[in-house]
Scaffold this motif. Structure first.
Motif, PDB file in Angstrom:
ATOM      1  N   SER A 150       0.776  -1.073   0.098  1.00 62.52           N
ATOM      2  CA  SER A 150       0.069   0.057   0.094  1.00 62.52           C
ATOM      3  C   SER A 150       0.743   1.293   0.067  1.00 62.52           C
ATOM      4  O   SER A 150       2.019   0.980   0.236  1.00 62.52           O
ATOM      5  CB  SER A 150      -0.865  -0.023   1.429  1.00 62.52           C
ATOM      6  N   THR A 151       0.158   2.416  -0.514  1.00 57.04           N
ATOM      7  CA  THR A 151       0.833   3.690  -0.269  1.00 57.04           C
ATOM      8  C   THR A 151       0.115   4.506   0.372  1.00 57.04           C
ATOM      9  O   THR A 151      -1.219   4.299   0.787  1.00 57.04           O
ATOM     10  CB  THR A 151       1.080   4.270  -1.970  1.00 57.04           C
ATOM     11  N   ASP A 152       0.339   5.811   0.620  1.00 61.53           N
ATOM     12  CA  ASP A 152      -0.455   6.859   1.276  1.00 61.53           C
ATOM     13  C   ASP A 152      -2.131   7.125   0.421  1.00 61.53           C
ATOM     14  O   ASP A 152      -2.803   7.266   1.190  1.00 61.53           O
ATOM     15  CB  ASP A 152       0.036   8.130   1.068  1.00 61.53           C
ATOM     16  N   ARG A 153      -2.191   6.861  -0.836  1.00 62.66           N
ATOM     17  CA  ARG A 153      -3.039   6.915  -1.391  1.00 62.66           C
ATOM     18  C   ARG A 153      -4.166   6.080  -1.398  1.00 62.66           C
ATOM     19  O   ARG A 153      -5.544   6.078  -1.572  1.00 62.66           O
ATOM     20  CB  ARG A 153      -3.157   7.427  -3.108  1.00 62.66           C
ATOM     21  N   ASP A 154      -3.720   4.664  -1.225  1.00 58.42           N
ATOM     22  CA  ASP A 154      -4.636   3.619  -1.093  1.00 58.42           C
ATOM     23  C   ASP A 154      -4.656   2.851   0.111  1.00 58.42           C
ATOM     24  O   ASP A 154      -5.220   1.762   0.479  1.00 58.42           O
ATOM     25  CB  ASP A 154      -4.367   2.521  -2.290  1.00 58.42           C
ATOM     26  N   ARG A 155      -3.842   3.282   1.272  1.00 66.08           N
ATOM     27  CA  ARG A 155      -3.574   2.624   2.401  1.00 66.08           C
ATOM     28  C   ARG A 155      -5.004   2.256   3.077  1.00 66.08           C
ATOM     29  O   ARG A 155      -5.183   1.253   3.674  1.00 66.08           O
ATOM     30  CB  ARG A 155      -2.733   3.078   3.395  1.00 66.08           C
ATOM     31  N   GLY A 156      -6.101   3.392   3.185  1.00 66.50           N
ATOM     32  CA  GLY A 156      -7.273   3.288   3.692  1.00 66.50           C
ATOM     33  C   GLY A 156      -8.188   2.440   2.892  1.00 66.50           C
ATOM     34  O   GLY A 156      -8.841   1.529   3.569  1.00 66.50           O
ATOM     35  N   PHE A 157      -8.342   2.368   1.526  1.00 67.96           N
ATOM     36  CA  PHE A 157      -8.876   1.618   0.606  1.00 67.96           C
ATOM     37  C   PHE A 157      -8.466  -0.002   0.896  1.00 67.96           C
ATOM     38  O   PHE A 157      -9.352  -0.825   1.254  1.00 67.96           O
ATOM     39  CB  PHE A 157      -8.772   1.751  -0.575  1.00 67.96           C
ATOM     40  N   ASN A 158      -7.150  -0.131   0.933  1.00 66.83           N
ATOM     41  CA  ASN A 158      -6.628  -1.376   1.330  1.00 66.83           C
ATOM     42  C   ASN A 158      -6.847  -2.084   2.552  1.00 66.83           C
ATOM     43  O   ASN A 158      -7.276  -3.280   2.790  1.00 66.83           O
ATOM     44  CB  ASN A 158      -5.135  -1.694   0.672  1.00 66.83           C
ATOM     45  N   SER A 159      -6.681  -1.250   3.521  1.00 63.95           N
ATOM     46  CA  SER A 159      -6.875  -1.487   5.058  1.00 63.95           C
ATOM     47  C   SER A 159      -8.596  -2.013   5.076  1.00 63.95           C
ATOM     48  O   SER A 159      -8.761  -3.121   5.744  1.00 63.95           O
ATOM     49  CB  SER A 159      -6.819  -0.549   5.859  1.00 63.95           C
ATOM     50  N   SER A 160      -9.331  -1.206   4.246  1.00 63.77           N
ATOM     51  CA  SER A 160     -10.903  -1.629   4.327  1.00 63.77           C
ATOM     52  C   SER A 160     -11.037  -2.754   3.862  1.00 63.77           C
ATOM     53  O   SER A 160     -11.782  -3.552   4.166  1.00 63.77           O
ATOM     54  CB  SER A 160     -11.724  -0.236   4.101  1.00 63.77           C
ATOM     55  N   ALA A 161     -10.371  -3.014   2.575  1.00 70.42           N
ATOM     56  CA  ALA A 161     -10.618  -4.294   1.767  1.00 70.42           C
ATOM     57  C   ALA A 161     -10.269  -5.441   2.830  1.00 70.42           C
ATOM     58  O   ALA A 161     -11.129  -6.234   2.767  1.00 70.42           O
ATOM     59  CB  ALA A 161      -9.996  -4.135   0.274  1.00 70.42           C
ATOM     60  N   LEU A 162      -9.084  -5.360   3.327  1.00 68.49           N
ATOM     61  CA  LEU A 162      -8.751  -6.650   4.091  1.00 68.49           C
ATOM     62  C   LEU A 162      -9.807  -6.840   5.268  1.00 68.49           C
ATOM     63  O   LEU A 162     -10.112  -7.938   5.352  1.00 68.49           O
ATOM     64  CB  LEU A 162      -7.416  -6.203   4.815  1.00 68.49           C
ATOM     65  N   THR A 163     -10.161  -5.735   5.892  1.00 63.73           N
ATOM     66  CA  THR A 163     -11.240  -5.939   6.898  1.00 63.73           C
ATOM     67  C   THR A 163     -12.482  -6.508   6.513  1.00 63.73           C
ATOM     68  O   THR A 163     -13.348  -7.115   7.082  1.00 63.73           O
ATOM     69  CB  THR A 163     -11.244  -4.571   7.771  1.00 63.73           C
ATOM     70  N   ILE A 164     -12.968  -5.879   5.270  1.00 63.81           N
ATOM     71  CA  ILE A 164     -14.193  -6.166   4.465  1.00 63.81           C
ATOM     72  C   ILE A 164     -14.154  -7.971   4.157  1.00 63.81           C
ATOM     73  O   ILE A 164     -14.936  -8.541   4.537  1.00 63.81           O
ATOM     74  CB  ILE A 164     -14.412  -5.378   3.420  1.00 63.81           C
ATOM     75  N   ALA A 165     -12.988  -8.356   3.678  1.00 65.90           N
ATOM     76  CA  ALA A 165     -12.913  -9.628   3.450  1.00 65.90           C
ATOM     77  C   ALA A 165     -12.977 -10.496   4.623  1.00 65.90           C
ATOM     78  O   ALA A 165     -13.582 -11.741   4.705  1.00 65.90           O
ATOM     79  CB  ALA A 165     -11.481  -9.713   2.760  1.00 65.90           C
ATOM     80  N   ASP A 166     -12.293  -9.987   5.678  1.00 68.19           N
ATOM     81  CA  ASP A 166     -12.434 -10.648   6.999  1.00 68.19           C
ATOM     82  C   ASP A 166     -13.761 -10.639   7.573  1.00 68.19           C
ATOM     83  O   ASP A 166     -14.425 -12.053   7.805  1.00 68.19           O
ATOM     84  CB  ASP A 166     -11.720  -9.827   8.050  1.00 68.19           C
ATOM     85  N   SER A 167     -14.526  -9.409   7.363  1.00 68.62           N
ATOM     86  CA  SER A 167     -16.180  -9.386   8.190  1.00 68.62           C
ATOM     87  C   SER A 167     -16.832 -10.524   7.210  1.00 68.62           C
ATOM     88  O   SER A 167     -17.717 -11.237   7.420  1.00 68.62           O
ATOM     89  CB  SER A 167     -16.469  -8.405   8.058  1.00 68.62           C
TER      90      SER A 167
END
Length: 465
Positions: A388-405
């Motif tokens: 991840s980078t500054d631009r997509d860190r939030g998106f990728n973090s949310s994607a990982l948590t979404i996959a988890d949930s």
């Protein structure tokens, strides 16, 4: 912290407990700890709650509800964090979590209890992704395995005492006081994290996230719960409705995760997929391990809760091992080994039920699953942040948590359907639910082997994909 710059690469002496990171480490550790206590306490007393509220038909939904609604909180927090940092979403997550716990604790019926769990899930989803963004922004690459290992360590005390305390309180004062006690823990955690929050505020630097992401998150959440509610009814209409809802969930996931996640594309998509499938396999076991130990082998809630205690300790220990081996053990290899352990554990649990072995074998199998999660599950977050980078860190973090949930919630919904169908057919319902866990573990092992991008070599804890 005043900006969203990439965390420095040098590692201060003292690591995550050095003066630079101490306040943040204490804050995030406390938040994970109270969340861990809630999860373990509720799992221990859920059979008691469903019996008291005459709502066993909603047993699986009560577990799936906060996971499903957490997707909405995750997307909102990811977008918020990418624009202004994680401070605001962190505060909002605590408010929602507390409100949900209060509703559940005061619920007069199972339906209201589930509604409280939905609100609680909004807060939990926002909390987890906010903490991931905090880690990605504050800590350097070399310290990320250690801080994620501390997340696992934060489960140790709740694992040691949470199930026993929850069982004792439920038996002596009533299960409602377990939830009211959790409100007090949230207050303590809020006090500990308060000094950190002002430093997490940042100026807006990204465009607002597409509104469609929030719409798809809401659709996915509703569809996941529809799967179980519709599929549990023995009718053609119910089967069609559940099947349609599953398709809707899969379509929604495409808009909420990196491109290629559903087809296990190499690199980050498979990291996200591994996270979802590991959650699916593990939570099928966690939701029903206490129930099977009580119904099949006659254990008390306190005795059955020992399995959760040991899992928490073993998970934390395995996570510490992966942190210490972070320079020698690649993230890909850690995920492969972890998913392989999870597969062996779920097969052993299924066999223990099939052959009616001792509860020690069944509980031990679940403990082995915890070891696999500590080793492999932790590294999914490390690998995601490395990509991840500054631009997509939030998106990728949310994607990982979404996959988890979504992975866990969908699996639990399917478990509810399988359990009800097996009972109607006079079959063993626990073989059905643990069989689903085996299938998910097989998928997790497959995606874990694809977490290396073909053009860039192996993922590591310190190198971007």
């Amino acid at each position: 912290m005043t900006s969203n710059r990439e965390a420095p690469s040098s590692t201060p002496r003292g690591g995550i407990l050095s003066r630079t990171y101490l306040a943040t480490t204490i804050g995030v550790f406390s938040l994970i700890a109270f969340n861990a206590f809630e999860a373990l306490a509720v799992t221990t007393i859920m059979p008691t709650i469903s019996s008291d509220l005459d709502g066993f038909s909603l047993y699986a939904v009560a577990f799936a509800a906060p996971l499903a609604s957490g997707v909405v909180g995750t997307v909102a927090a990811g977008a918020w964090s990418d624009r202004r940092g994680p401070a605001g979403s962190l505060v909002a997550s605590l408010v929602l979590f507390t409100l949900g716990v209060l509703i559940a604790g005061l619920a007069p019926s199972m339906e209201v209890f589930v509604a409280g769990r939905v609100v609680q899930g909004l807060g939990t989803g926002a909390l987890i992704v906010s903490l991931y963004v905090v880690v990605g922004v504050v800590y350097p690459n070399d310290l990320r395995p250690s801080i994620f290992a501390s997340f696992a360590a934060a489960w140790v005390l709740p694992s040691l005492f949470g199930p026993a305390i929850a069982a004792f309180v439920a038996e002596t004062a009533g299960w409602r006081w377990v939830f009211l006690g959790i409100v007090g823990l949230v207050a303590v955690a809020a006090v500990l994290v308060a000094p950190v929050v002002p430093g997490l505020r940042t100026e807006s630097h990204n465009k607002p996230a597409p509104r469609s992401r929030m719409i798809w998150a809401t659709v996915a959440s509703v569809a996941v719960l529809t799967v179980e509610l519709a599929g549990s009814h023995a009718s053609i209409v119910g089967v069609v409705a559940a099947s349609t809802a599953i398709v809707v969930v899969l379509v929604s996931i495409r808009s909420l995760t990196p491109s290629g996640t559903l087809r296990a594309g190499r690199g980050l998509p498979s990291v996200v997929g591994t996270r979802g499938l590991m959650s699916a396999a593990f939570f099928c076991g966690q939701a029903y391990i206490v129930l099977v130990l009580q119904l099949r082998w006659g254990l008390t809630p306190g005795q059955a809760g020992l399995a959760l205690t040991l899992v928490g300790v073993v998970w934390a220990a395995a996570s510490q091992v992966q942190a210490r081996l972070s320079r020698r053990l690649t993230s890909e290899r850690a995920m492969v080994i972890g998913t392989a352990m999870l597969l062996v554990a779920t097969v052993l649990l299924w066999v223990a039920v099939l052959l009616d072995l001792t509860p020690i074998v069944a509980g031990g199998a679940f403990v082995l699953a915890g070891a696999g999660m500590g080793l492999g599950f932790t590294r999914t977050a490390v690998a995601m942040l490395a990509a991840s980078t500054d631009r997509d860190r939030g998106f990728n973090s949310s994607a990982l948590t979404i996959a988890d949930s979504i992975g866990a919630a969908l699996a639990l919904s399917l478990c509810g359907i399988a359990y009800a169908a097996a009972e109607r057919a006079n079959l063993d319902p626990f073989l059905a639910v643990f069989g689903l866990a085996v299938i998910a573990a097989v998928g997790a092992l497959g995606t874990a082997s694809r977490t290396t991008r073909a053009d860039e070599g192996r993922l590591s804890s310190a190198t971007a994909v």
